[in-house]
Design a protein around this motif. Structure first.
Motif, PDB file in Angstrom:
ATOM      1  N   PRO A  11     -45.481  38.113  54.548  1.00  0.00           N
ATOM      2  CA  PRO A  11     -44.861  37.486  55.725  1.00  0.00           C
ATOM      3  C   PRO A  11     -43.365  37.789  55.867  1.00  0.00           C
ATOM      4  O   PRO A  11     -42.868  37.958  56.981  1.00  0.00           O
ATOM      5  CB  PRO A  11     -45.096  35.995  55.495  1.00  0.00           C
ATOM      6  N   THR A  60     -52.641  34.931  59.936  1.00  0.00           N
ATOM      7  CA  THR A  60     -52.374  34.428  58.586  1.00  0.00           C
ATOM      8  C   THR A  60     -51.968  32.962  58.615  1.00  0.00           C
ATOM      9  O   THR A  60     -52.328  32.201  57.710  1.00  0.00           O
ATOM     10  CB  THR A  60     -51.287  35.264  57.882  1.00  0.00           C
ATOM     11  N   ALA A  61     -51.247  32.552  59.659  1.00  0.00           N
ATOM     12  CA  ALA A  61     -50.867  31.144  59.781  1.00  0.00           C
ATOM     13  C   ALA A  61     -52.098  30.279  60.043  1.00  0.00           C
ATOM     14  O   ALA A  61     -52.206  29.166  59.536  1.00  0.00           O
ATOM     15  CB  ALA A  61     -49.857  30.970  60.909  1.00  0.00           C
ATOM     16  N   LYS A  64     -54.040  29.711  56.782  1.00  0.00           N
ATOM     17  CA  LYS A  64     -53.398  28.738  55.879  1.00  0.00           C
ATOM     18  C   LYS A  64     -53.577  27.310  56.354  1.00  0.00           C
ATOM     19  O   LYS A  64     -53.600  26.381  55.559  1.00  0.00           O
ATOM     20  CB  LYS A  64     -51.916  29.060  55.742  1.00  0.00           C
TER      21      LYS A  64
END
Length: 65
Positions: A11, A60-61, A64
């Motif tokens: 990131p 990716t956020a 998570k």
């Protein structure tokens, strides 16, 4: 830039790459306004690379969360 290359980055690397591309995009817009832009296709390429990075960052956020 390939999507596989983008997904392999961390990131922090994505943030750095995004900042660099936005700076390049600004410079390209400035060159276009002053009539000095030679590689017009680079504008489209940079815009798409920015979109790819934002897409991967959002994915990716979402993973998570």
């Amino acid at each position: 830039m390939k999507i596989a290359d983008i997904r392999a980055k961390t990131p922090d690397q994505l943030d750095d790459e995004l900042a660099a591309l936005k700076k390049e995009q600004f410079n390209l817009r400035f060159q276009k306004a002053t009539g000095q832009l030679e590689k017009t296709a680079r504008v489209k390429q940079v815009r798409r690379d920015i979109a790819r990075i934002k897409t991967v960052a959002a994915e990716t956020a979402a993973k998570k969360a």
